[in-house]
Design a protein around this motif. Sequence first.
Motif, PDB file in Angstrom:
ATOM      1  N   GLY A   4      41.087  -8.619 -21.419  1.00  0.00           N
ATOM      2  CA  GLY A   4      40.813  -8.327 -20.016  1.00  0.00           C
ATOM      3  C   GLY A   4      40.274  -9.537 -19.276  1.00  0.00           C
ATOM      4  O   GLY A   4      40.715  -9.852 -18.167  1.00  0.00           O
ATOM      5  N   ALA A   5      39.308 -10.248 -19.881  1.00  0.00           N
ATOM      6  CA  ALA A   5      38.700 -11.419 -19.247  1.00  0.00           C
ATOM      7  C   ALA A   5      39.709 -12.554 -19.085  1.00  0.00           C
ATOM      8  O   ALA A   5      39.810 -13.169 -18.015  1.00  0.00           O
ATOM      9  CB  ALA A   5      37.497 -11.890 -20.053  1.00  0.00           C
TER      10      ALA A   5
ATOM     11  N   SER B 105      37.622  -3.282 -19.897  1.00  0.00           N
ATOM     12  CA  SER B 105      38.595  -4.333 -19.567  1.00  0.00           C
ATOM     13  C   SER B 105      38.505  -4.716 -18.097  1.00  0.00           C
ATOM     14  O   SER B 105      38.637  -5.887 -17.733  1.00  0.00           O
ATOM     15  CB  SER B 105      40.013  -3.863 -19.910  1.00  0.00           C
ATOM     16  N   SER B 106      38.258  -3.727 -17.229  1.00  0.00           N
ATOM     17  CA  SER B 106      38.131  -3.991 -15.797  1.00  0.00           C
ATOM     18  C   SER B 106      36.900  -4.838 -15.506  1.00  0.00           C
ATOM     19  O   SER B 106      36.961  -5.801 -14.730  1.00  0.00           O
ATOM     20  CB  SER B 106      38.051  -2.664 -15.035  1.00  0.00           C
ATOM     21  N   SER B 107      35.781  -4.498 -16.131  1.00  0.00           N
ATOM     22  CA  SER B 107      34.530  -5.216 -15.882  1.00  0.00           C
ATOM     23  C   SER B 107      34.626  -6.676 -16.311  1.00  0.00           C
ATOM     24  O   SER B 107      34.233  -7.589 -15.578  1.00  0.00           O
ATOM     25  CB  SER B 107      33.378  -4.529 -16.609  1.00  0.00           C
ATOM     26  N   PHE B 108      35.155  -6.924 -17.518  1.00  0.00           N
ATOM     27  CA  PHE B 108      35.264  -8.298 -17.989  1.00  0.00           C
ATOM     28  C   PHE B 108      36.413  -9.035 -17.301  1.00  0.00           C
ATOM     29  O   PHE B 108      36.377 -10.263 -17.173  1.00  0.00           O
ATOM     30  CB  PHE B 108      35.427  -8.326 -19.511  1.00  0.00           C
ATOM     31  N   GLY B 109      37.440  -8.302 -16.855  1.00  0.00           N
ATOM     32  CA  GLY B 109      38.476  -8.920 -16.037  1.00  0.00           C
ATOM     33  C   GLY B 109      37.905  -9.447 -14.736  1.00  0.00           C
ATOM     34  O   GLY B 109      38.333 -10.480 -14.204  1.00  0.00           O
ATOM     35  N   PHE B 110      36.900  -8.750 -14.222  1.00  0.00           N
ATOM     36  CA  PHE B 110      36.209  -9.178 -13.012  1.00  0.00           C
ATOM     37  C   PHE B 110      35.515 -10.522 -13.231  1.00  0.00           C
ATOM     38  O   PHE B 110      35.632 -11.452 -12.419  1.00  0.00           O
ATOM     39  CB  PHE B 110      35.194  -8.102 -12.620  1.00  0.00           C
ATOM     40  N   PHE B 111      34.805 -10.657 -14.356  1.00  0.00           N
ATOM     41  CA  PHE B 111      34.159 -11.927 -14.674  1.00  0.00           C
ATOM     42  C   PHE B 111      35.205 -13.025 -14.888  1.00  0.00           C
ATOM     43  O   PHE B 111      34.995 -14.179 -14.502  1.00  0.00           O
ATOM     44  CB  PHE B 111      33.288 -11.792 -15.921  1.00  0.00           C
ATOM     45  N   GLY B 112      36.320 -12.657 -15.528  1.00  0.00           N
ATOM     46  CA  GLY B 112      37.376 -13.633 -15.751  1.00  0.00           C
ATOM     47  C   GLY B 112      37.942 -14.179 -14.455  1.00  0.00           C
ATOM     48  O   GLY B 112      38.177 -15.396 -14.318  1.00  0.00           O
TER      49      GLY B 112
ATOM     50  N   LEU C 122      36.222  -5.396 -28.841  1.00  0.00           N
ATOM     51  CA  LEU C 122      36.157  -6.848 -28.698  1.00  0.00           C
ATOM     52  C   LEU C 122      37.460  -7.407 -28.132  1.00  0.00           C
ATOM     53  O   LEU C 122      37.458  -8.229 -27.203  1.00  0.00           O
ATOM     54  CB  LEU C 122      35.849  -7.485 -30.055  1.00  0.00           C
ATOM     55  N   SER C 123      38.590  -6.963 -28.690  1.00  0.00           N
ATOM     56  CA  SER C 123      39.887  -7.469 -28.231  1.00  0.00           C
ATOM     57  C   SER C 123      40.163  -7.063 -26.790  1.00  0.00           C
ATOM     58  O   SER C 123      40.691  -7.867 -26.003  1.00  0.00           O
ATOM     59  CB  SER C 123      40.997  -6.957 -29.149  1.00  0.00           C
TER      60      SER C 123
ATOM     61  N   ALA D 221      39.818  -6.794  -9.968  1.00  0.00           N
ATOM     62  CA  ALA D 221      39.589  -6.451 -11.374  1.00  0.00           C
ATOM     63  C   ALA D 221      38.613  -5.289 -11.518  1.00  0.00           C
ATOM     64  O   ALA D 221      38.567  -4.651 -12.574  1.00  0.00           O
ATOM     65  CB  ALA D 221      39.071  -7.671 -12.135  1.00  0.00           C
ATOM     66  N   LEU D 222      37.837  -5.008 -10.479  1.00  0.00           N
ATOM     67  CA  LEU D 222      36.893  -3.894 -10.533  1.00  0.00           C
ATOM     68  C   LEU D 222      37.546  -2.558 -10.205  1.00  0.00           C
ATOM     69  O   LEU D 222      36.904  -1.516 -10.331  1.00  0.00           O
ATOM     70  CB  LEU D 222      35.736  -4.130  -9.553  1.00  0.00           C
ATOM     71  N   SER D 223      38.790  -2.592  -9.764  1.00  0.00           N
ATOM     72  CA  SER D 223      39.433  -1.362  -9.281  1.00  0.00           C
ATOM     73  C   SER D 223      39.426  -0.254 -10.323  1.00  0.00           C
ATOM     74  O   SER D 223      39.047   0.886 -10.025  1.00  0.00           O
ATOM     75  CB  SER D 223      40.871  -1.663  -8.847  1.00  0.00           C
ATOM     76  N   ALA D 224      39.864  -0.565 -11.535  1.00  0.00           N
ATOM     77  CA  ALA D 224      39.907   0.463 -12.572  1.00  0.00           C
ATOM     78  C   ALA D 224      38.521   1.032 -12.821  1.00  0.00           C
ATOM     79  O   ALA D 224      38.360   2.246 -13.005  1.00  0.00           O
ATOM     80  CB  ALA D 224      40.493  -0.113 -13.864  1.00  0.00           C
ATOM     81  N   LYS D 225      37.519   0.148 -12.821  1.00  0.00           N
ATOM     82  CA  LYS D 225      36.147   0.590 -13.012  1.00  0.00           C
ATOM     83  C   LYS D 225      35.710   1.537 -11.895  1.00  0.00           C
ATOM     84  O   LYS D 225      35.120   2.598 -12.143  1.00  0.00           O
ATOM     85  CB  LYS D 225      35.227  -0.636 -13.042  1.00  0.00           C
ATOM     86  N   ILE D 226      36.020   1.179 -10.663  1.00  0.00           N
ATOM     87  CA  ILE D 226      35.621   1.992  -9.507  1.00  0.00           C
ATOM     88  C   ILE D 226      36.282   3.367  -9.549  1.00  0.00           C
ATOM     89  O   ILE D 226      35.626   4.396  -9.328  1.00  0.00           O
ATOM     90  CB  ILE D 226      35.964   1.258  -8.197  1.00  0.00           C
TER      91      ILE D 226
END
Length: 507
Positions: A413-414, A352-359, A407-408, A145-150
């Motif tokens: 993402g999460a 979305s990537s960052s919160f997908g990571f937490f999810g 917010l959405s 999930a961090l890929s997009a962020k990286i």
Amino acid sequence: MPSPSVQWLSLIGTMWLQAINGANSDFPVYSSQLKDLKSISQIQLNFLAFASDAGKLFGWLSGLAAIFLPLWLVPVIGATFGLVGYGVQFLFLESTRLSYWHLFILTALAGNGICWINTACYLICIQNFPSDSRVAVGLSTGYVALSAKIYTVLADAIFHPRPNHNAKPYLLLNAIVPILISLLVSPFLREMGTKNKARSSWGFMVMFAITLATGICAVVGSFGSEARRHAISLGILLTVPLVVPLAMKYREGKEELWWNRKERRVHDITVDEVETGERVMDLEVKEAGAVDGKVEGSVEVGGLQLLRKLDFWLYFFSYMFSATLGLVFLNNLGQIAESRGFSKTSTLVSLSSSFGFFGRLLPSLLDYYSTRSGYMVSRPAFMATLMAPMAGAFFLLLNPSRHFLYLSTTIIGACTGAITSIAVSATTELFGIKHFGVNHNIVVTNIPIGSFLFGYLAALLYQREAEGSHSCKGIECYEKTFIIWGSTCSLATLLCIVLYAKTRKFC
């Protein structure tokens, strides 16, 4: 007995692989430029987003290859597919010789490469951490999930791309980063075949602490942090997990020194104790394998039998109408942002990537603590609780405010990340572990199917609102789409509740 330090080093290798294994997730950042550069329609652009998912239809090839090839070679082959797929696009992007169908085939090839890396990571985690395979797999795959962020941070830090010149920097990074990381970690990617089923609680606790810090850093960096400084921070946090195998190695050295001082008689007694302990631990593992009362050794379902089960279809469509729908939303995030006059698409993708990571991390944390408490949360119930807020997030997008867009995107993402992570253990909970490889590959075929159907529908409605123009502006571009997506995700929640009600008898 294999070295614990090498086991943990292999886990870190899979975490690094997964962190760069979502090269396709940065597609929304440069999709608008690709659309203008190649003069393609929104429908054609949607097919390019679908192409990466279509590569999963041949993901079974990686599983077959893993049987006959050295495991370290499997991710290298997958990264090579990405090198060819994205590398050729980078070299010939502005050339008329690179047609639309060339782009489609090359994107599908790169998408298939993702399956090869996933296969290697799953096998390593399952084999090297038999007592905590769910936790290890979840911890490792959470990093995807961090890929997009990286990729967005690297692009900003190295190339400083302008909003209308995003494509080439991202294609270059998508091509070379996975192959470099695969070659770097390949010496540590090995299956131990370990019989050591003892759990290293402190190791996982340290990993979770580092992972949470990494996620917090990613979220904070999504709101205006200086690119190079943020890239350095993420790089440091990705290397910090190395303290675990280093600490293991130090402890091994002390134990070896202590062991050499003991008499042979003590050694024989210790061996007997270890063997007895392993039998006890095996029993504990089997007990931990119980999921809501459904233990290993119960009725296993696989192959064509799966298609005759109502539970499978409830699971299949609830997954398609939620997590897959979330992936379609993220693939269209660039066009959604552009239609609202929002130029900072990379910020939304990073968010979305960052919160997908937490999810993705959340199910691993729950697995870690629930297996030690003796209680496992039902997977269908867990998924249903995530689908409900996701449905609400789609309806929130009907509001033109940018705050609701933020917010959405965060919620979707999460929840998408969490449901995708839970699905791995949900498959084993519902249908057993004996045929997991076949079963889960059948389940995830919903991703290319849903990606095509929902993406194509969104593209048609977008083109209709554009009224013959190349692009559409305004909230109306995706208004009907968000209503359909929100209603569909609400249906997914209902299907998952029905699935939970049907399987409650195992609780």
